[in-house]
Design an enzyme around this catalytic site. Structure first.
Site, mmCIF file in Angstrom:
data_model
loop_
_atom_site.group_PDB
_atom_site.id
_atom_site.type_symbol
_atom_site.label_atom_id
_atom_site.label_comp_id
_atom_site.label_asym_id
_atom_site.label_seq_id
_atom_site.Cartn_x
_atom_site.Cartn_y
_atom_site.Cartn_z
ATOM 1 N N TYR A 237 23.632 69.433 26.959
ATOM 2 C CA TYR A 237 23.524 69.333 25.502
ATOM 3 C C TYR A 237 24.009 70.642 24.861
ATOM 4 O O TYR A 237 24.758 70.633 23.880
ATOM 5 C CB TYR A 237 22.056 69.053 25.159
ATOM 6 C CG TYR A 237 21.675 69.133 23.702
ATOM 7 C CD1 TYR A 237 22.007 68.116 22.813
ATOM 8 C CD2 TYR A 237 20.938 70.216 23.212
ATOM 9 C CE1 TYR A 237 21.622 68.183 21.475
ATOM 10 C CE2 TYR A 237 20.554 70.291 21.888
ATOM 11 C CZ TYR A 237 20.895 69.282 21.016
ATOM 12 O OH TYR A 237 20.510 69.351 19.701
ATOM 13 N N ASP B 100 29.097 52.944 14.566
ATOM 14 C CA ASP B 100 29.103 53.875 15.690
ATOM 15 C C ASP B 100 30.254 54.864 15.518
ATOM 16 O O ASP B 100 31.428 54.469 15.588
ATOM 17 C CB ASP B 100 29.254 53.072 16.992
ATOM 18 C CG ASP B 100 29.067 53.946 18.219
ATOM 19 O OD1 ASP B 100 29.355 55.162 18.148
ATOM 20 O OD2 ASP B 100 28.633 53.398 19.250
ATOM 21 N N SER C 222 23.002 74.004 17.919
ATOM 22 C CA SER C 222 21.602 74.145 18.327
ATOM 23 C C SER C 222 21.384 75.444 19.086
ATOM 24 O O SER C 222 22.294 75.928 19.784
ATOM 25 C CB SER C 222 21.244 72.974 19.241
ATOM 26 O OG SER C 222 20.071 73.258 19.960
ATOM 27 N N ARG D 23 8.230 79.572 21.579
ATOM 28 C CA ARG D 23 9.215 78.918 20.713
ATOM 29 C C ARG D 23 8.921 79.297 19.265
ATOM 30 O O ARG D 23 7.828 79.763 18.939
ATOM 31 C CB ARG D 23 9.117 77.383 20.822
ATOM 32 C CG ARG D 23 9.521 76.777 22.149
ATOM 33 C CD ARG D 23 11.024 76.886 22.391
ATOM 34 N NE ARG D 23 11.420 76.195 23.605
ATOM 35 C CZ ARG D 23 11.329 76.709 24.834
ATOM 36 N NH1 ARG D 23 10.832 77.918 25.017
ATOM 37 N NH2 ARG D 23 11.745 76.025 25.879
ATOM 38 N N ARG E 6 12.039 81.395 23.388
ATOM 39 C CA ARG E 6 13.127 81.254 22.404
ATOM 40 C C ARG E 6 12.581 81.552 21.024
ATOM 41 O O ARG E 6 11.503 81.099 20.671
ATOM 42 C CB ARG E 6 13.724 79.850 22.455
ATOM 43 C CG ARG E 6 14.789 79.636 21.403
ATOM 44 C CD ARG E 6 15.544 78.346 21.596
ATOM 45 N NE ARG E 6 16.361 78.372 22.788
ATOM 46 C CZ ARG E 6 16.729 77.279 23.455
ATOM 47 N NH1 ARG E 6 16.321 76.104 23.058
ATOM 48 N NH2 ARG E 6 17.480 77.378 24.525
HETATM 49 P P1 NAD Z 1 18.125 62.609 15.175
HETATM 50 O O1 NAD Z 1 18.277 62.104 16.565
HETATM 51 O O2 NAD Z 1 16.948 62.204 14.392
HETATM 52 O O3 NAD Z 1 19.422 62.264 14.338
HETATM 53 C C1 NAD Z 1 20.684 62.100 14.902
HETATM 54 C C2 NAD Z 1 21.215 60.780 14.412
HETATM 55 O O4 NAD Z 1 22.514 60.568 14.960
HETATM 56 C C3 NAD Z 1 20.353 59.573 14.854
HETATM 57 O O5 NAD Z 1 19.868 58.859 13.740
HETATM 58 C C4 NAD Z 1 21.309 58.749 15.676
HETATM 59 O O6 NAD Z 1 21.131 57.345 15.541
HETATM 60 C C5 NAD Z 1 22.650 59.188 15.142
HETATM 61 N N1 NAD Z 1 23.707 58.875 16.077
HETATM 62 C C6 NAD Z 1 23.715 59.108 17.417
HETATM 63 N N2 NAD Z 1 24.829 58.599 17.959
HETATM 64 C C7 NAD Z 1 25.536 58.051 16.931
HETATM 65 C C8 NAD Z 1 26.778 57.384 16.886
HETATM 66 N N3 NAD Z 1 27.495 57.164 17.989
HETATM 67 N N4 NAD Z 1 27.217 56.933 15.685
HETATM 68 C C9 NAD Z 1 26.472 57.121 14.559
HETATM 69 N N5 NAD Z 1 25.291 57.760 14.559
HETATM 70 C C10 NAD Z 1 24.835 58.201 15.741
HETATM 71 O O7 NAD Z 1 18.223 64.197 15.255
HETATM 72 P P2 NAD Z 1 17.913 65.323 14.177
HETATM 73 O O8 NAD Z 1 16.711 66.045 14.623
HETATM 74 O O9 NAD Z 1 17.975 64.757 12.813
HETATM 75 O O10 NAD Z 1 19.147 66.302 14.430
HETATM 76 C C11 NAD Z 1 20.323 66.279 13.669
HETATM 77 C C12 NAD Z 1 21.342 67.251 14.244
HETATM 78 O O11 NAD Z 1 20.768 68.560 14.333
HETATM 79 C C13 NAD Z 1 21.797 66.901 15.667
HETATM 80 O O12 NAD Z 1 23.168 67.205 15.769
HETATM 81 C C14 NAD Z 1 21.015 67.835 16.537
HETATM 82 O O13 NAD Z 1 21.684 68.113 17.743
HETATM 83 C C15 NAD Z 1 20.908 69.061 15.660
HETATM 84 N N6 NAD Z 1 19.729 69.875 16.011
HETATM 85 C C16 NAD Z 1 18.481 69.432 15.710
HETATM 86 C C17 NAD Z 1 17.388 70.195 16.066
HETATM 87 C C18 NAD Z 1 15.988 69.747 15.755
HETATM 88 O O14 NAD Z 1 15.053 70.485 16.065
HETATM 89 N N7 NAD Z 1 15.768 68.569 15.156
HETATM 90 C C19 NAD Z 1 17.561 71.436 16.715
HETATM 91 C C20 NAD Z 1 18.843 71.851 17.017
HETATM 92 C C21 NAD Z 1 19.923 71.072 16.641
#
Ligand code: NAD
Length: 323
Positions: free
Chosen positions: A150, A51, A119, A221, A284
Site C-alpha cells: 500500500y 469503477d 499516506s 500513533r 508513527r
Molecule cells: P475509504 O475506503 O473510506 O474511501 C475510499 C473510497 O474509494 C471508497 O469509498 C471506495 O469505494 C472507493 N474506491 C475504491 N476503489 C474504487 C474504484 N475502483 N472506483 C471508484 N471508487 C473506488 O477511505 P478514506 O479513509 O476515505 O481514504 C481516502 C483516501 O485517503 C485514500 O486514498 C486513502 O489511501 C487515503 N488515506 C486515508 C487515511 C485515513 O486514515 N483514512 C490515511 C492515509 C491515507
C-alpha cells in the site's frame, strides 16, 4: 460564477465529508465511487456510480474542466487489510490503475488543480522502529522502504502527480494523511482503523470487561480528526506549495493510552487483553514543521475532542445494530 469540483472516492469516509464541505463553500460537486456513502445521504449535485479502473467510466466522469479535483479513491483498509499480505496484488493494481486513469483524463480535459491523498504508510519502516521517536519528516521518504505494498503504491502515485506538474504544467497537490478518524467512518467489518475499532470494542463492553488489543499496545500513533483533515486538504489544494506534506496530528499516543482515553470518555472501566495481530510500524507521528512553515497552519483540536464526537457516533451505531 459557479465553481466545479470533482471528488473521486466520494462514497468513502473522507470523500463523503469533503463533498459536504465543498457544498457549504458553494461548489457544484460531482462525486464518483463504486458505492454511495454508507452512513448518510450524499450531498453531491451529481453522484456517478462507477469503477475508476475503467477508462470509459473516467471519460464519462471527467467530461468537463473542474476548478478543483480531489482523488481519494483507493483500495485500502485498516491494518487487518493492508498488513496481512493477502491483498497486496489488489491494493497495488487497483489503486495505481485508478490514479493513472483519473489523472490523465483530468489533464486532457484541462483540469489544472488536483489534490492527491497519499499516506504516512509510505515512510521507511526503519525510521519507525522506536515508538518514542519515529521520524516522519517529509524529507525522510527516500531511500524508500515502506512496510507495505500500500505504501509503495502511494510513493509511485505521489511521483506520478508531481511528474504531471513538471511535464504538463499541472498544479497538483500531494498530502500524506496520518490516521484520519471521525463519525461516519468504517467502524466494523475488518477495514476499520484503530480509533474506530477501539470505540466499538469499548461501546460493546460492560464496565470491568477486557477488550482485545493487537500487540502489547505500546506501539505509538497519532490521529487526526476529520474536520482538521479537510481544512488541511483545502488549504494545501489552494496554496502555492505542491507538497508532499504531512496532514496529521502530532499528539502521539500509545494504543494503550488510546484505549484509556476512550474508556474514560465512555465512563467505563476497561481492561486490556493483548493478543497477536497485524501491527504495522512500531511508532508513527506526524511531523508538522513543514506544513506550519509552508501553509502557516497546524491542526488545533485535541485527540480527546475528536474522540468524544467519534465515540458518541459509534456508540449509537452499536446500539442501533443491537436493536
Ligand atoms: P475509504 O475506503 O473510506 O474511501 C475510499 C473510497 O474509494 C471508497 O469509498 C471506495 O469505494 C472507493 N474506491 C475504491 N476503489 C474504487 C474504484 N475502483 N472506483 C471508484 N471508487 C473506488 O477511505 P478514506 O479513509 O476515505 O481514504 C481516502 C483516501 O485517503 C485514500 O486514498 C486513502 O489511501 C487515503 N488515506 C486515508 C487515511 C485515513 O486514515 N483514512 C490515511 C492515509 C491515507
Amino acid at each position: 460564477m459557479t465553481k466545479y469540483a470533482l471528488v473521486c472516492g466520494a462514497g468513502g469516509f473522507i470523500g463523503s465529508h469533503l463533498v459536504k464541505r465543498l457544498k457549504k463553500e458553494g461548489f457544484w460537486v460531482r462525486g464518483v465511487d463504486v458505492k454511495f456513502p454508507e452512513f448518510a445521504e450524499t450531498e453531491a449535485d451529481d453522484f456517478v456510480i462507477g469503477d475508476l479502473r475503467d477508462q470509459n467510466v473516467c471519460d464519462r466522469v471527467v467530461d468537463r474542466t473542474f476548478d478543483e479535483a480531489f482523488q481519494l479513491a483507493a483500495d485500502m483498509g485498516g491494518a487487518g487489510y493492508i498488513f496481512t499480505g493477502e491483498n497486496d496484488a489488489d491494493i497495488m493494481h487497483n489503486s495505481a490503475t485508478i490514479n493513472l486513469n483519473v489523472l490523465d483524463r483530468l489533464y486532457k480535459r484541462n483540469t489544472k488543480r488536483v489534490f492527491y491523498s497519499s499516506s504516512a504508510c509510505m515512510y521507511p519502516a526503519h525510521n519507525q522502529e522506536d515508538p518514542d521517536n519515529p521520524n516522519c519528516e517529509e524529507s525522510s521518504a527516500y531511500p524508500a522502504s515502506p512496510d507495505s505494498e500500500y505504501g509503495w503504491e502511494k510513493l509511485f502515485s505521489e511521483s506520478l502527480y508531481l511528474a504531471y506538474n513538471r511535464n504538463h504544467g499541472m498544479i497538483n497537490r500531494v498530502a500524506r494523511y496520518h490516521n484520519i478518524f471521525g463519525p461516519e467512518g468504517t467502524w466494523n467489518g475488518g477495514k476499520e482503523k484503530a480509533p474506530a475499532a477501539v470505540c466499538r470494542k469499548v461501546a460493546m463492553a460492560k464496565s470491568g470487561d477486557a477488550i482485545e488489543i493487537w500487540g502489547d499496545g505500546n506501539q505509538t500513533r497519532s490521529f487526526l480528526y476529520i474536520d482538521e483533515c479537510l481544512e488541511g486538504t483545502l488549504r494545501l489544494t489552494r496554496s502555492m506549495f505542491e507538497g508532499p506534506v504531512n496532514v496529521g496530528s502530532d499528539e502521539m499516543v500509545t494504543i494503550n493510552q488510546l484505549v484509556d482515553l476512550v474508556a474514560d470518555i465512555s465512563g467505563k472501566k476497561i481492561e486490556k487483553d493483548h493478543i497477536p495481530g497485524p501491527l504495522g510500524v512500531r511508532g508513527r507521528n506526524s511531523d508538522n514543521q513543514l506544513i506550519e512553515e509552508k501553509l502557516g497552519w497546524r491542526p488545533s483540536q485535541s485527540l480527546r475532542e475528536g474522540l468524544e464526537k467519534t465515540y458518541e457516533w459509534i456508540e449509537l451505531q452499536v446500539r442501533r445494530n443491537a436493536a
